[in-house]
Design a protein around this motif. Sequence first.
Motif, PDB file in Angstrom:
ATOM      1  N   GLU A  43      25.259  39.567  16.080  1.00 57.20           N
ATOM      2  CA  GLU A  43      26.179  39.365  14.974  1.00 57.20           C
ATOM      3  C   GLU A  43      27.357  38.470  15.360  1.00 57.20           C
ATOM      4  OE1 GLU A  43      27.652  43.163  16.989  1.00 57.20           O
ATOM      5  OE2 GLU A  43      25.716  42.317  16.396  1.00 57.20           O
ATOM      6  N   LEU A  44      27.951  37.872  14.330  1.00 61.52           N
ATOM      7  CA  LEU A  44      29.178  37.093  14.486  1.00 61.52           C
ATOM      8  C   LEU A  44      30.317  37.903  13.884  1.00 61.52           C
ATOM      9  CD1 LEU A  44      30.717  34.449  15.117  1.00 61.52           C
ATOM     10  CD2 LEU A  44      30.077  33.655  12.828  1.00 61.52           C
ATOM     11  N   ARG A  45      31.321  38.221  14.704  1.00 59.10           N
ATOM     12  CA  ARG A  45      32.439  39.045  14.240  1.00 59.10           C
ATOM     13  C   ARG A  45      33.702  38.202  14.115  1.00 59.10           C
ATOM     14  NH1 ARG A  45      31.781  44.535  14.364  1.00 59.10           N
ATOM     15  NH2 ARG A  45      29.733  45.236  15.126  1.00 59.10           N
ATOM     16  N   GLY A  54      36.303  42.739  15.574  1.00 60.40           N
ATOM     17  CA  GLY A  54      36.256  42.067  14.271  1.00 60.40           C
ATOM     18  C   GLY A  54      35.096  42.544  13.412  1.00 60.40           C
ATOM     19  N   SER A  55      35.076  42.071  12.168  1.00 62.33           N
ATOM     20  CA  SER A  55      34.055  42.479  11.208  1.00 62.33           C
ATOM     21  C   SER A  55      32.831  41.564  11.300  1.00 62.33           C
ATOM     22  CB  SER A  55      34.613  42.430   9.784  1.00 62.33           C
ATOM     23  OG  SER A  55      33.588  42.620   8.837  1.00 62.33           O
TER      24      SER A  55
END
Length: 272
Positions: A43-45, A54-55
């Motif tokens: 994932e990219l946060r 981070g989200s």
Amino acid sequence: MKKTIYCSVIGLLSFNLNAQVGIGTPKPKSSLDVNGKTTLRKELRVGGTSTQVGSAGLNGQVLVSQGEGLPPVWKTLNVSFIEEGQYKLINSYLSSDQVGITNLPDATSTDIVYKNSVGDNITDVSKGKWVKITNLETNFTIKNGKNRLTYQFQTGVEIKAPTTATPESVRFTCGVFRNGLLVAVRPDRIASNNNSGKLGLLDYIFTLNYTEQNVPVGPQKVEIACRKIDASNTNAQFAIGRNVDGSNGASSAFTLESDMKVDVIEFVTYKN
């Protein structure tokens, strides 16, 4: 004996005094400057802090920039993605009219026109005496030559026989004109009955639907026009898009109004 070992990775990583990291570049311009392809395996946060992760966003969300100096945020799109090679609705134009047409000229035995062809000019009286429904004129511009224009026209039509107990009929036609030339047409016929309770009145709904493909790029003017082909009795009252003068409140311009919708649909392509 003391040994000093120097290790370096040339062309892969570089650092400067401002703690900037460059990959594939000796002079990074930001905290992390990547000059080359990037593979992201998980994932990219975004939006994290030194104390909080981070989200990664939700399934189906896209990353949207908030401008320079601000972190990007995950957003949910209200429209679906359109793949290249599909058609997309670009715009819809709606118009309506309650003025209608009551002055359609009667054709004599020498100028009755039973046939029209695509490309007929609206001003060519040898192709029929066309009368426009003025408020249905639509103007727009085509920007993509690979397209579809969908026309949807609906209107009320009414006839009143001069003698209640004697049926009368009118043959007529309505067409779609683009830049003054006919692109779609549909003939029809309306006939009153001998029901004296209706005072010789009869009305119904006329529709015309058509799709035109690959209209040339540039300004377009779409108009609706109708014409009377012939009538069993020239004294019969006939109206399109409104009530006849002798309806006596049995109908109205509101219930018989004309409506027009033009959908502009274009082929989706993506440019690098």
